[in-house]
Enzyme design. Structure first.
Site, PDB file in Angstrom:
ATOM      1  N   CYS A 313       0.829  -1.215   0.000  1.00  0.00           N
ATOM      2  CA  CYS A 313       0.000   0.000   0.000  1.00  0.00           C
ATOM      3  C   CYS A 313       0.858   1.258   0.000  1.00  0.00           C
ATOM      4  O   CYS A 313       0.457   2.280  -0.553  1.00  0.00           O
ATOM      5  CB  CYS A 313      -0.962  -0.010   1.176  1.00  0.00           C
ATOM      6  SG  CYS A 313      -0.184  -0.136   2.791  1.00  0.00           S
ATOM      7  N   HIS A 736      -1.516   1.293   7.444  1.00  0.00           N
ATOM      8  CA  HIS A 736      -2.007   1.240   6.075  1.00  0.00           C
ATOM      9  C   HIS A 736      -1.920   2.618   5.426  1.00  0.00           C
ATOM     10  O   HIS A 736      -2.179   3.638   6.069  1.00  0.00           O
ATOM     11  CB  HIS A 736      -3.452   0.744   6.082  1.00  0.00           C
ATOM     12  CG  HIS A 736      -4.007   0.445   4.727  1.00  0.00           C
ATOM     13  ND1 HIS A 736      -3.463  -0.509   3.895  1.00  0.00           N
ATOM     14  CD2 HIS A 736      -5.053   0.972   4.048  1.00  0.00           C
ATOM     15  CE1 HIS A 736      -4.164  -0.562   2.771  1.00  0.00           C
ATOM     16  NE2 HIS A 736      -5.135   0.332   2.839  1.00  0.00           N
TER      17      HIS A 736
END
Length: 782
Positions: A313, A736
């Site tokens: 990510c 994230h």
């Protein structure tokens, strides 16, 4: 059937076999036409819009291909229910694999006659069938790279190497927390056998943190083990004192003290690594008061998502922003041509060519061909399947100590590294210059002696700016969560621009130690401004993330932060008086280290000592040498770089007697200022070093670049926000990343949230999350 088999041979175990996607596009075996894997060179191509299969066949005289397709299995749901037990027992962790969901369809495709032959066709030459089956069985190149990257070494710590144990009550249960009724997510203290539940975890795993509470009550109890992770092949061991996952060399012996026989255990819960991977892949960054399903998916050109590879990510969010900048779009995307012919002709190893990978990403992200609902998912709202950036990730990270791994990485560090690599390799694509030129600007640094008033002005070319985050603590909750007052990006730039007092020795003042005011400002403004708010702060030398909210504002004016230059009443010091080194430090690494909170003097010392390579290596050195005497003394390369002929031959012999080469031993002594003990440590930490003394890299003439940028100076200091990379989590190396980018959607400019394969319109609530999670901002000059 007359086949030319002279070039056909089964691949060996070491031969790369590409069967995950096309070499020049993101077409996969899951598409209707599947992939055509060349049976000569084992590269994969597709016959979709640009028919790369035919191009490869004609250019290289490779005509035979294995057509490889993945087809969804027809599953008998009713039959599954009939065989399902009435009561599901909690047994060993098992998950469905790709082979459970899809079946492989394979045939031979002869491009010279445009004909397809199923493998079951009678009369197919045996050599052809053997080669086809060998390709099917072969581990794909992507999977090999992934397996290699996941080989993470967890090391013992000093607390796990020797553990003093006491007996546990024989009547206490090993299947329930000692302080509550939870019977899962249980951790056993190796010092006393206490059973405590862990923290609540991603995916709904319950936990009341009683294992953590036990450790707070017993600060000398360091290591705990997760019972559900135990098997002969796995065990989660965590040291609360080191705050890290560790290895326990005598784990089986320590567990037997509490009646646990490791050989009889089967893993019933996911371990920490699996949970981290799952969290990275599935983390719902909806950032809305309602469920993620309420966010509206969008599709089309420039709106393609990425499949998360487990830790990708950070990479995906950076690429979404960078491919929204026109210079990158124009350089690496040709909607009518696809992969340029000059990248196909003579390019025998496209997987190892960065420019090819940049073109492939441009086609994947911008063409819109892959921005379609995922037909394989059963979700109510159809998001995208997402393209897999595995080839690019493997190539860009090759040889890098951080980006070659499958661990989460810092997005800003990756931005710096990618821009640096494109510059260094001069990856211009279809343009006349590297598209990273739009980030470059000139900063002017000013040093003013507080005694004589003399000044020195130096200019440097930069392509990003790290600014301090103003922090005003409001309160601290019972769980330690800190709440800060709002700040603004302008206030962050104020902190970056204002002068600071530093130690300085002015030669014009007869070398007396004087203070000096050091400041910086913009001499020119970049076309695209890249800003990193320094959210990482060292507390007790542990990197902590600052959750200071930065008010969301799409406009920014840098007029107040331009360089003031030389004032009429100021006198410049003679050129060279302020210089204490001609050594060119790795600018990206230096900026990354300073953004972590290390003093600049220490950063320079660490970079020079570790060969001027990267921020990771230098930061590791800093943590290991924090208590060194003289670590904060003014760093001067000239004074710390004795000529090799001055290195003690006796010291060199001492090191070579330990098995090190003379060249490497000399370098160790030079970079460690002749200290033999530190040289030994450096040698063991850098066994693969080439022994060359770091020299100033010559990319281009910095003075010429400064003049070039000053000649192109723009009077506009006003910027509009284009994109933001956000980070959710308390540590940059976990959590994230997502990207918010301003895009044209149905003729209207809208904020779009790129959360891996979920590409949705950003709502007001989700935009507010930028304020506490914004980690990298990209502005376009008006």
């Amino acid at each position: 059937m007359d086949f030319d088999l002279s070039k056909i041979n089964p691949p060996s175990a070491d031969t790369p076999v590409y069967k995950d996607d096309c070499m020049f596009s993101f077409d996969t075996a899951f598409d209707d036409e599947g992939l055509d894997i060349c049976m000569t060179c084992y590269q994969a191509f597709s016959r979709s819009k640009f028919d790369y299969t035919s191009q490869h066949s004609m250019l290289y005289d490779h005509h035979l291909f294995l057509n490889y397709r993945k087809v969804v299995k027809q599953r008998d749901i009713q039959k599954q229910h009939q065989h399902q037990p009435l009561k599901m027992l909690k047994l060993e962790v098992k998950e469905e694999t790709e082979d459970d969901l899809f079946e492989t369809k394979a045939s031979v495709y002869d491009a010279s006659i445009d004909a397809t032959f199923p493998l079951s066709t009678k009369g197919l030459p045996e050599k052809l069938v053997i080669t086809a089956k060998a390709i099917i069985r072969a581990t794909s190149s992507e999977k090999k790279q992934e397996i290699k990257a996941w080989q993470q070494e967890i090391q013992p710590c000093r607390h796990s190497q020797k553990i003093e144990q006491i007996e546990r009550s024989k009547h206490a249960s090993l299947h329930q927390c000692d302080d509550c009724e939870l019977d899962e997510n249980l951790w056993i203290c190796l010092e006393c056998g206490n059973i405590g539940c862990g923290r609540s975890q991603f995916g709904g795993v319950p936990g009341n943190s009683h294992a953590v509470a036990h450790r707070k009550d017993h600060p000398d109890h360091h290591v705990a083990v997760k019972l559900g992770s135990l098997s002969t092949e796995s065990a989660d061991c965590y040291c609360y004192t080191c705050d890290d996952e560790v290895k326990v060399p005598l784990l089986a012996v320590y567990l037997k003290t509490y009646g646990i026989d490791l050989s009889h255990f089967i893993k019933t819960e996911k371990n920490l690594t699996e949970l981290q991977i799952e969290q990275n892949v599935k983390w719902d960054f909806s950032m809305d008061s309602v469920s993620g399903e309420s966010l509206i998916p969008v599709f089309g050109s420039g709106l393609t998502g990425f499949k998360n590879l487990g830790n990708s990510c950070y990479l995906a969010s950076i690429l979404q922003v960078i491919y929204s900048i026109p210079s990158f779009m124009n350089a690496y995307f040709s909607p009518d041509e696809g992969m340029p012919m000059e990248k196909i002709v003579g390019n025998t190893d496209p997987a190892s060519d960065l420019e090819t990978q940049m073109y492939k990403l441009g086609d994947g992200l911008l063409s819109g061909r892959y921005s379609v609902p995922d037909s394989f998912t059963t979700e109510k709202i159809k998001y995208q399947r997402g393209i897999r950036p595995s080839g690019f990730k493997s190539l860009i990270g090759k040889g890098h100590p951080e980006f070659s791994t499958m661990l989460q990485q810092d997005a800003f560090e990756f931005w710096l590294y990618l821009v640096s690599e494109l510059d260094k390799q001069h990856i211009i694509g279809s343009g006349s210059e590297v598209p990273t030129e739009v980030f470059k600007c000139v900063l002017e640094n000013k040093l003013k002696c507080t005694h004589c008033g003399g000044i020195s002005l130096t200019k440097e070319v930069c392509d990003s700016v790290s600014v301090p985050v103003e922090e005003h603590l409001i309160s601290t909750d019972d769980d330690g969560t800190r709440k800060y007052a709002f700040t603004t990006m302008e206030k962050c730039f104020n902190g970056w621009h204002q002068a600071e007092t530093i130690d300085y020795q002015c030669k014009q003042c007869q070398g007396q130690k004087q203070g000096a005011l050091k400041s910086q400002g913009f001499k020119t403004y970049p076309e695209y401004l890249v800003v990193n708010p320094q959210r990482i702060k060292l507390e007790n030398w542990v990197p902590m993330k600052l959750m200071v909210p930065i008010k969301f504002n799409e406009s920014l004016d840098l007029n107040s932060f331009k360089s003031e230059g030389k004032k009429d009443d100021e006198v410049e010091l003679p050129k060279g008086e302020e210089d204490d080194t001609t050594f060119q430090f790795n600018a990206n690494a230096l900026e990354a280290l300073i953004s972590m909170g290390f003093p600049e003097n220490r950063c320079k010392r660490a970079l020079y000592t570790t060969g001027n390579r990267d921020a990771e290596t230098a930061s590791n050195w800093l943590f290991e040498h924090m208590d060194d005497s003289g670590i904060d003394e003014p760093f001067k390369v000239a004074a710390n770089q004795p000529d090799s002929c001055k290195v003690s031959l006796k010291d060199v012999e001492t090191l070579t007697s330990m098995g090190f080469g003379a060249k490497l031993a000399k370098k160790a002594l030079i970079v460690n200022e002749g200290n033999v003990q530190q040289s030994v440590e450096w040698l063991f930490a850098n066994p693969d070093d080439d022994g060359n003394i770091p020299k100033q890299p010559v990319k281009y003439d910095p003075a010429h670049k400064v003049k070039e940028l000053e000649h192109m100076i723009s009077n506009s200091s006003k910027y509009q926000l284009l994109g933001v990379v956000c980070h959710k989590g308390t540590s940059i190396h976990s959590g994230h990343y997502v990207a918010f980018v301003k895009k044209q959607v149905e003729g209207e400019e809208r904020w779009v949230l790129f959360n891996d394969e979920k590409v949705v319109l950003a709502g007001e609530e989700s935009l507010k999350e930028i304020e506490v999670s914004g980690y990298l901002y990209v502005y376009k000059r008006k």
